[in-house]
Design a protein around this motif. Structure first.
Motif, PDB file in Angstrom:
ATOM      1  N   LEU A 267       3.849   1.755   2.572  1.00  0.00           N
ATOM      2  CA  LEU A 267       5.010   2.607   2.344  1.00  0.00           C
ATOM      3  C   LEU A 267       4.592   4.060   2.494  1.00  0.00           C
ATOM      4  O   LEU A 267       3.644   4.513   1.854  1.00  0.00           O
ATOM      5  N   ILE A 268       5.291   4.781   3.369  1.00  0.00           N
ATOM      6  CA  ILE A 268       5.018   6.203   3.559  1.00  0.00           C
ATOM      7  C   ILE A 268       6.321   6.987   3.441  1.00  0.00           C
ATOM      8  O   ILE A 268       7.404   6.463   3.657  1.00  0.00           O
ATOM      9  N   SER A 269       6.209   8.263   3.061  1.00  0.00           N
ATOM     10  CA  SER A 269       7.362   9.155   3.059  1.00  0.00           C
ATOM     11  C   SER A 269       7.208  10.129   4.223  1.00  0.00           C
ATOM     12  O   SER A 269       6.227  10.076   4.960  1.00  0.00           O
ATOM     13  N   ASP A 270       8.179  11.009   4.387  1.00  0.00           N
ATOM     14  CA  ASP A 270       8.094  11.965   5.491  1.00  0.00           C
ATOM     15  C   ASP A 270       6.869  12.866   5.357  1.00  0.00           C
ATOM     16  O   ASP A 270       6.289  13.291   6.349  1.00  0.00           O
ATOM     17  N   ALA A 271       6.500  13.167   4.120  1.00  0.00           N
ATOM     18  CA  ALA A 271       5.335  14.028   3.872  1.00  0.00           C
ATOM     19  C   ALA A 271       4.881  13.843   2.431  1.00  0.00           C
ATOM     20  O   ALA A 271       5.696  13.739   1.524  1.00  0.00           O
ATOM     21  N   GLY A 272       3.568  13.795   2.236  1.00  0.00           N
ATOM     22  CA  GLY A 272       3.040  13.694   0.886  1.00  0.00           C
ATOM     23  C   GLY A 272       2.927  12.266   0.386  1.00  0.00           C
ATOM     24  O   GLY A 272       2.906  11.306   1.162  1.00  0.00           O
ATOM     25  N   THR A 273       2.860  12.126  -0.928  1.00  0.00           N
ATOM     26  CA  THR A 273       2.653  10.830  -1.563  1.00  0.00           C
ATOM     27  C   THR A 273       3.975  10.161  -1.895  1.00  0.00           C
ATOM     28  O   THR A 273       4.833  10.783  -2.523  1.00  0.00           O
ATOM     29  N   PRO A 274       4.174   8.906  -1.493  1.00  0.00           N
ATOM     30  CA  PRO A 274       5.419   8.195  -1.805  1.00  0.00           C
ATOM     31  C   PRO A 274       5.693   8.172  -3.308  1.00  0.00           C
ATOM     32  O   PRO A 274       4.764   8.177  -4.115  1.00  0.00           O
ATOM     33  N   ALA A 275       6.976   8.164  -3.656  1.00  0.00           N
ATOM     34  CA  ALA A 275       7.465   8.072  -5.036  1.00  0.00           C
ATOM     35  C   ALA A 275       7.408   9.394  -5.795  1.00  0.00           C
ATOM     36  O   ALA A 275       7.946   9.495  -6.899  1.00  0.00           O
ATOM     37  N   ILE A 276       6.781  10.441  -5.227  1.00  0.00           N
ATOM     38  CA  ILE A 276       6.811  11.763  -5.838  1.00  0.00           C
ATOM     39  C   ILE A 276       7.986  12.513  -5.228  1.00  0.00           C
ATOM     40  O   ILE A 276       7.891  13.090  -4.148  1.00  0.00           O
ATOM     41  N   SER A 277       9.139  12.453  -5.907  1.00  0.00           N
ATOM     42  CA  SER A 277      10.401  13.006  -5.378  1.00  0.00           C
ATOM     43  C   SER A 277      10.767  12.395  -4.025  1.00  0.00           C
ATOM     44  O   SER A 277      11.419  13.037  -3.200  1.00  0.00           O
TER      45      SER A 277
ATOM     46  N   TYR B 223       0.854  -1.189   0.000  1.00  0.00           N
ATOM     47  CA  TYR B 223       0.000   0.000   0.000  1.00  0.00           C
ATOM     48  C   TYR B 223       0.893   1.243   0.000  1.00  0.00           C
ATOM     49  O   TYR B 223       1.800   1.360   0.829  1.00  0.00           O
ATOM     50  N   LEU B 224       0.662   2.150  -0.924  1.00  0.00           N
ATOM     51  CA  LEU B 224       1.354   3.433  -0.941  1.00  0.00           C
ATOM     52  C   LEU B 224       0.421   4.441  -0.283  1.00  0.00           C
ATOM     53  O   LEU B 224      -0.659   4.734  -0.807  1.00  0.00           O
ATOM     54  N   VAL B 225       0.840   4.948   0.871  1.00  0.00           N
ATOM     55  CA  VAL B 225      -0.069   5.750   1.698  1.00  0.00           C
ATOM     56  C   VAL B 225       0.441   7.188   1.842  1.00  0.00           C
ATOM     57  O   VAL B 225       1.490   7.424   2.453  1.00  0.00           O
ATOM     58  N   PRO B 226      -0.281   8.160   1.300  1.00  0.00           N
ATOM     59  CA  PRO B 226       0.114   9.561   1.477  1.00  0.00           C
ATOM     60  C   PRO B 226      -0.046  10.006   2.932  1.00  0.00           C
ATOM     61  O   PRO B 226      -0.980   9.573   3.620  1.00  0.00           O
ATOM     62  N   THR B 227       0.855  10.849   3.383  1.00  0.00           N
ATOM     63  CA  THR B 227       0.779  11.410   4.731  1.00  0.00           C
ATOM     64  C   THR B 227       0.729  12.939   4.631  1.00  0.00           C
ATOM     65  O   THR B 227       1.093  13.507   3.604  1.00  0.00           O
ATOM     66  N   PRO B 228       0.278  13.625   5.665  1.00  0.00           N
ATOM     67  CA  PRO B 228       0.148  15.091   5.608  1.00  0.00           C
ATOM     68  C   PRO B 228       1.468  15.776   5.279  1.00  0.00           C
ATOM     69  O   PRO B 228       2.543  15.337   5.708  1.00  0.00           O
ATOM     70  N   ILE B 229       1.386  16.884   4.520  1.00  0.00           N
ATOM     71  CA  ILE B 229       2.588  17.658   4.214  1.00  0.00           C
ATOM     72  C   ILE B 229       2.836  18.724   5.269  1.00  0.00           C
ATOM     73  O   ILE B 229       3.830  19.446   5.200  1.00  0.00           O
ATOM     74  N   GLY B 230       1.970  18.807   6.238  1.00  0.00           N
ATOM     75  CA  GLY B 230       2.122  19.788   7.312  1.00  0.00           C
ATOM     76  C   GLY B 230       1.007  19.643   8.325  1.00  0.00           C
ATOM     77  O   GLY B 230       1.217  19.208   9.453  1.00  0.00           O
ATOM     78  N   ASN B 231      -0.198  19.984   7.924  1.00  0.00           N
ATOM     79  CA  ASN B 231      -1.362  19.922   8.802  1.00  0.00           C
ATOM     80  C   ASN B 231      -1.807  18.475   8.981  1.00  0.00           C
ATOM     81  O   ASN B 231      -2.182  17.802   8.017  1.00  0.00           O
ATOM     82  N   LEU B 232      -1.775  17.977  10.206  1.00  0.00           N
ATOM     83  CA  LEU B 232      -2.102  16.576  10.471  1.00  0.00           C
ATOM     84  C   LEU B 232      -3.549  16.229  10.134  1.00  0.00           C
ATOM     85  O   LEU B 232      -3.878  15.052   9.944  1.00  0.00           O
ATOM     86  N   GLU B 233      -4.412  17.215  10.029  1.00  0.00           N
ATOM     87  CA  GLU B 233      -5.811  16.954   9.697  1.00  0.00           C
ATOM     88  C   GLU B 233      -5.993  16.531   8.237  1.00  0.00           C
ATOM     89  O   GLU B 233      -7.084  16.123   7.835  1.00  0.00           O
ATOM     90  N   ASP B 234      -4.924  16.619   7.454  1.00  0.00           N
ATOM     91  CA  ASP B 234      -5.023  16.287   6.035  1.00  0.00           C
ATOM     92  C   ASP B 234      -4.808  14.803   5.736  1.00  0.00           C
ATOM     93  O   ASP B 234      -4.714  14.418   4.567  1.00  0.00           O
TER      94      ASP B 234
END
Length: 223
Positions: free
Chosen positions: A79-89, A5-16
């Motif tokens: 799979l998650i990145s520090d912020a945003g959608t994985p694999a986008i930079s 699963y590729l899971v996007p995480t908030p880019i700042g605001n945790l409510e996102d």
């Protein structure tokens, strides 16, 4: 067979973060995180106690085969990145490609990514655009800028604060001082702001006001 699963995480605001993302992160066997310390804070906030494993640009090549074998054995990963959608930079492409090649199911959840709000908010045409991410640091940078100077679609770039002035200076040089530019910083965070104008005007703004935070630059295509 497991599933990635590729899971996007908030880019700042945790409510996102989405409800589906939280549910998925709770249900998988393991979460692959770019920085376990950064992701650990996010998981703690949402009371997610799924095991974390480090997976970043410096070790992803070594891990791909091992992770594929675990997925074949029935283990499910998010799979998650520090912020945003994985694999986008960010890390994610190598493992996704390996899963596709091995007929392992891959599911990408919709969610936060930095360039979409910056693009829509820019006021520049967004019906057709090209995502460039980070420009090459040294080798190939000038060649890439020369090619992009002829691009007629709106262009999207990511940039760090210590390289922003250099990049804007080169945009003036290669694209022209009058090319329209929109720079968004700290999207969804307390000090979010967007500066719009010509390349020269935006460069002057950040020359006077030293850049801080993470930046998305939107550049109008060649008229």
């Amino acid at each position: 067979m497991g599933k990635l699963y590729l899971v996007p995480t908030p880019i700042g605001n945790l409510e996102d973060i989405t409800l589906r993302a939280i549910k998925t992160l709770k249900e998988v066997d393991c979460i692959l995180a770019e920085d376990t310390r950064t992701s650990g804070k996010l998981l703690k906030h949402f009371e997610i106690d799924t095991p974390l494993q480090s997976h970043h640009m410096h070790n992803e090549h070594k891990q791909v085969d091992i992770l594929v074998e675990k997925l074949k054995g029935g283990v499910s990963f998010a799979l998650i990145s520090d912020a945003g959608t994985p694999a986008i930079s960010d890390p994610g492409f190598l493992l996704t490609r390996a899963c596709v090649e091995n007929d392992i199911a891959v599911e990408c959840l919709p969610g936060a990514t930095a360039f979409v709000p910056a693009l829509v908010n820019s006021g520049l045409p967004n019906d057709r655009f090209v995502f460039e991410g980070f420009l090459p640091i040294k080798k190939g940078r000038r060649t890439r800028l020369q090619i992009l100077a002829e691009e007629k679609r709106t262009m999207v770039f990511y940039e760090s604060p210590h390289k922003l002035l250099k990049t804007l200076t080169q945009f003036v040089e290669y694209f022209g001082a009058d090319r329209l530019v929109s720079v968004s910083r700290e999207l969804t965070k307390m000090y979010e702001e967007t500066i719009r104008g010509t390349a020269a005007e935006v460069l002057e703004h950040f020359t006077v006001k030293p850049p801080k935070g993470e930046f998305v630059i939107i550049v109008g295509g060649k008229p």
